[in-house]
Design a protein around this motif. Sequence first.
Motif, PDB file in Angstrom:
ATOM      1  N   ALA A  17       1.396  -1.318   0.181  1.00 46.60           N
ATOM      2  CA  ALA A  17      -0.233  -0.182  -0.255  1.00 46.60           C
ATOM      3  C   ALA A  17       1.016   0.860  -0.416  1.00 46.60           C
ATOM      4  CB  ALA A  17      -0.524   0.235   0.963  1.00 46.60           C
ATOM      5  N   ARG A  18       2.035   1.094   1.044  1.00 50.08           N
ATOM      6  CA  ARG A  18       3.214   2.663   0.781  1.00 50.08           C
ATOM      7  C   ARG A  18       3.209   2.766  -0.926  1.00 50.08           C
ATOM      8  NH1 ARG A  18       3.715   0.572   5.883  1.00 50.08           N
ATOM      9  NH2 ARG A  18       5.657  -0.749   5.330  1.00 50.08           N
ATOM     10  N   THR A  19       3.705   1.443  -1.478  1.00 49.86           N
ATOM     11  CA  THR A  19       4.736   1.734  -2.278  1.00 49.86           C
ATOM     12  C   THR A  19       3.460   2.315  -3.469  1.00 49.86           C
ATOM     13  OG1 THR A  19       5.879  -0.145  -2.058  1.00 49.86           O
ATOM     14  CG2 THR A  19       5.637  -0.055  -4.104  1.00 49.86           C
ATOM     15  N   LEU A  20       2.114   1.662  -3.809  1.00 55.38           N
ATOM     16  CA  LEU A  20       0.836   2.717  -4.410  1.00 55.38           C
ATOM     17  C   LEU A  20       0.231   3.601  -4.415  1.00 55.38           C
ATOM     18  CD1 LEU A  20      -0.828   1.235  -6.152  1.00 55.38           C
ATOM     19  CD2 LEU A  20      -2.294   1.492  -4.308  1.00 55.38           C
ATOM     20  N   SER A  21       1.012   3.998  -2.961  1.00 55.77           N
ATOM     21  CA  SER A  21       0.929   5.697  -2.571  1.00 55.77           C
ATOM     22  C   SER A  21       1.435   6.522  -3.586  1.00 55.77           C
ATOM     23  CB  SER A  21       1.149   5.939  -1.354  1.00 55.77           C
ATOM     24  OG  SER A  21       0.524   7.303  -1.072  1.00 55.77           O
ATOM     25  N   ARG A  22       3.462   6.130  -3.539  1.00 57.89           N
ATOM     26  CA  ARG A  22       4.471   6.764  -3.909  1.00 57.89           C
ATOM     27  C   ARG A  22       4.260   6.239  -5.295  1.00 57.89           C
ATOM     28  NH1 ARG A  22       7.247   4.030   0.184  1.00 57.89           N
ATOM     29  NH2 ARG A  22       7.683   1.713  -0.972  1.00 57.89           N
ATOM     30  N   MET A  23       3.989   5.002  -5.814  1.00 60.15           N
ATOM     31  CA  MET A  23       3.878   5.191  -7.364  1.00 60.15           C
ATOM     32  C   MET A  23       2.463   5.998  -8.113  1.00 60.15           C
ATOM     33  SD  MET A  23       4.096   1.527  -7.725  1.00 60.15           S
ATOM     34  CE  MET A  23       3.008   1.284  -9.277  1.00 60.15           C
ATOM     35  N   LEU A  24       1.607   6.299  -6.937  1.00 63.47           N
ATOM     36  CA  LEU A  24       1.045   7.321  -7.649  1.00 63.47           C
ATOM     37  C   LEU A  24       0.833   8.901  -7.310  1.00 63.47           C
ATOM     38  CD1 LEU A  24      -2.290   5.261  -6.991  1.00 63.47           C
ATOM     39  CD2 LEU A  24      -1.035   5.627  -9.203  1.00 63.47           C
ATOM     40  N   ARG A  39      -9.202  -3.828   5.116  1.00 68.87           N
ATOM     41  CA  ARG A  39      -8.079  -3.942   4.027  1.00 68.87           C
ATOM     42  C   ARG A  39      -8.191  -2.763   2.942  1.00 68.87           C
ATOM     43  NH1 ARG A  39      -6.168  -9.147   4.037  1.00 68.87           N
ATOM     44  NH2 ARG A  39      -5.226  -8.792   2.568  1.00 68.87           N
ATOM     45  N   SER A  40      -9.711  -2.931   2.952  1.00 72.30           N
ATOM     46  CA  SER A  40      -9.714  -1.866   1.689  1.00 72.30           C
ATOM     47  C   SER A  40      -9.090   0.099   2.554  1.00 72.30           C
ATOM     48  CB  SER A  40     -11.114  -1.292   0.631  1.00 72.30           C
ATOM     49  OG  SER A  40     -10.975  -2.838   0.098  1.00 72.30           O
ATOM     50  N   ARG A  41      -9.446   0.207   3.742  1.00 71.31           N
ATOM     51  CA  ARG A  41      -8.921   1.070   4.143  1.00 71.31           C
ATOM     52  C   ARG A  41      -8.491   1.502   4.380  1.00 71.31           C
ATOM     53  NH1 ARG A  41     -14.066   1.478   8.681  1.00 71.31           N
ATOM     54  NH2 ARG A  41     -13.016  -0.305   8.750  1.00 71.31           N
ATOM     55  N   GLU A  42      -7.318   0.035   4.818  1.00 72.41           N
ATOM     56  CA  GLU A  42      -6.023   0.442   5.043  1.00 72.41           C
ATOM     57  C   GLU A  42      -4.786   0.448   3.736  1.00 72.41           C
ATOM     58  OE1 GLU A  42      -4.790  -2.946   7.241  1.00 72.41           O
ATOM     59  OE2 GLU A  42      -6.148  -1.758   9.047  1.00 72.41           O
ATOM     60  N   THR A  43      -5.715   0.401   3.179  1.00 71.81           N
ATOM     61  CA  THR A  43      -5.029  -0.364   1.516  1.00 71.81           C
ATOM     62  C   THR A  43      -4.650   1.890   1.197  1.00 71.81           C
ATOM     63  OG1 THR A  43      -4.885  -1.991   0.911  1.00 71.81           O
ATOM     64  CG2 THR A  43      -4.894  -0.614  -1.165  1.00 71.81           C
ATOM     65  N   GLY A  44      -5.623   1.710   1.012  1.00 78.42           N
ATOM     66  CA  GLY A  44      -6.073   3.832   0.814  1.00 78.42           C
ATOM     67  C   GLY A  44      -5.175   4.464   1.524  1.00 78.42           C
ATOM     68  N   ALA A  45      -5.042   4.236   3.128  1.00 79.18           N
ATOM     69  CA  ALA A  45      -4.679   5.213   3.769  1.00 79.18           C
ATOM     70  C   ALA A  45      -3.392   5.713   3.553  1.00 79.18           C
ATOM     71  CB  ALA A  45      -3.945   4.544   4.760  1.00 79.18           C
ATOM     72  N   PRO A  46      -2.138   5.053   2.905  1.00 83.05           N
ATOM     73  CA  PRO A  46      -0.845   5.983   2.802  1.00 83.05           C
ATOM     74  C   PRO A  46      -1.354   6.780   1.962  1.00 83.05           C
ATOM     75  CG  PRO A  46      -0.341   3.382   2.564  1.00 83.05           C
ATOM     76  CD  PRO A  46      -1.945   3.681   3.265  1.00 83.05           C
ATOM     77  N   PHE A  47      -2.295   6.746   0.529  1.00 82.56           N
ATOM     78  CA  PHE A  47      -2.145   7.740   0.012  1.00 82.56           C
ATOM     79  C   PHE A  47      -3.099   9.063   0.429  1.00 82.56           C
ATOM     80  CE2 PHE A  47      -4.831   9.410  -4.451  1.00 82.56           C
ATOM     81  CZ  PHE A  47      -3.377   9.891  -4.747  1.00 82.56           C
ATOM     82  N   ALA A  48      -3.912   9.135   0.684  1.00 89.34           N
ATOM     83  CA  ALA A  48      -4.852   9.583   1.475  1.00 89.34           C
ATOM     84  C   ALA A  48      -4.316   9.987   2.355  1.00 89.34           C
ATOM     85  CB  ALA A  48      -5.961   8.964   2.122  1.00 89.34           C
ATOM     86  N   ALA A  49      -2.705   9.647   2.923  1.00 86.23           N
ATOM     87  CA  ALA A  49      -1.887  10.663   4.656  1.00 86.23           C
ATOM     88  C   ALA A  49      -1.052  11.558   3.420  1.00 86.23           C
ATOM     89  CB  ALA A  49      -1.215  10.342   5.095  1.00 86.23           C
ATOM     90  N   GLN A  50      -0.467  10.372   2.236  1.00 86.20           N
ATOM     91  CA  GLN A  50       0.307  12.084   1.390  1.00 86.20           C
ATOM     92  C   GLN A  50      -0.633  12.722   0.535  1.00 86.20           C
ATOM     93  OE1 GLN A  50       2.520   9.272  -1.410  1.00 86.20           O
ATOM     94  NE2 GLN A  50       1.599  10.035  -2.948  1.00 86.20           N
TER      95      GLN A  50
END
Length: 107
Positions: A17-24, A39-50
């Motif tokens: 999830a952190r890698t996805l956040s950096r990629m996007l 699981r979905s909310r946790e996957t999106g959390a790094p992107f939301a924070a970034q």
Amino acid sequence: DVPGDAAPLLPMGQARARTLSRMLADAGISELITTDAVRSRETGAPFAAQSGLVPVVMTREDEVTLAARLRKTPDSKNRLIVAHTRNIPRILEALSVAEPGHVAVVE
């Protein structure tokens, strides 16, 4: 051993999830949508924070309904939809995507 939608991401999933956040980071995404599953909310959390985006939390059915509505009335937003693997084909069908060339599946 947590059933269904209450299962959290494992450490490997958190790293992905952190890698996805950096990629996007520079993808111009202006809306983040997740299902109500942990699981979905946790996957999106790094992107939301970034990104500073507040996730729109939907049920799986709501995601498909949104996709169908966007197919009929498109807009110019770039969206990140964090969904369950089993729901992605339904979302793509609602969007009339026959060959998913820009779909990332992070499990």
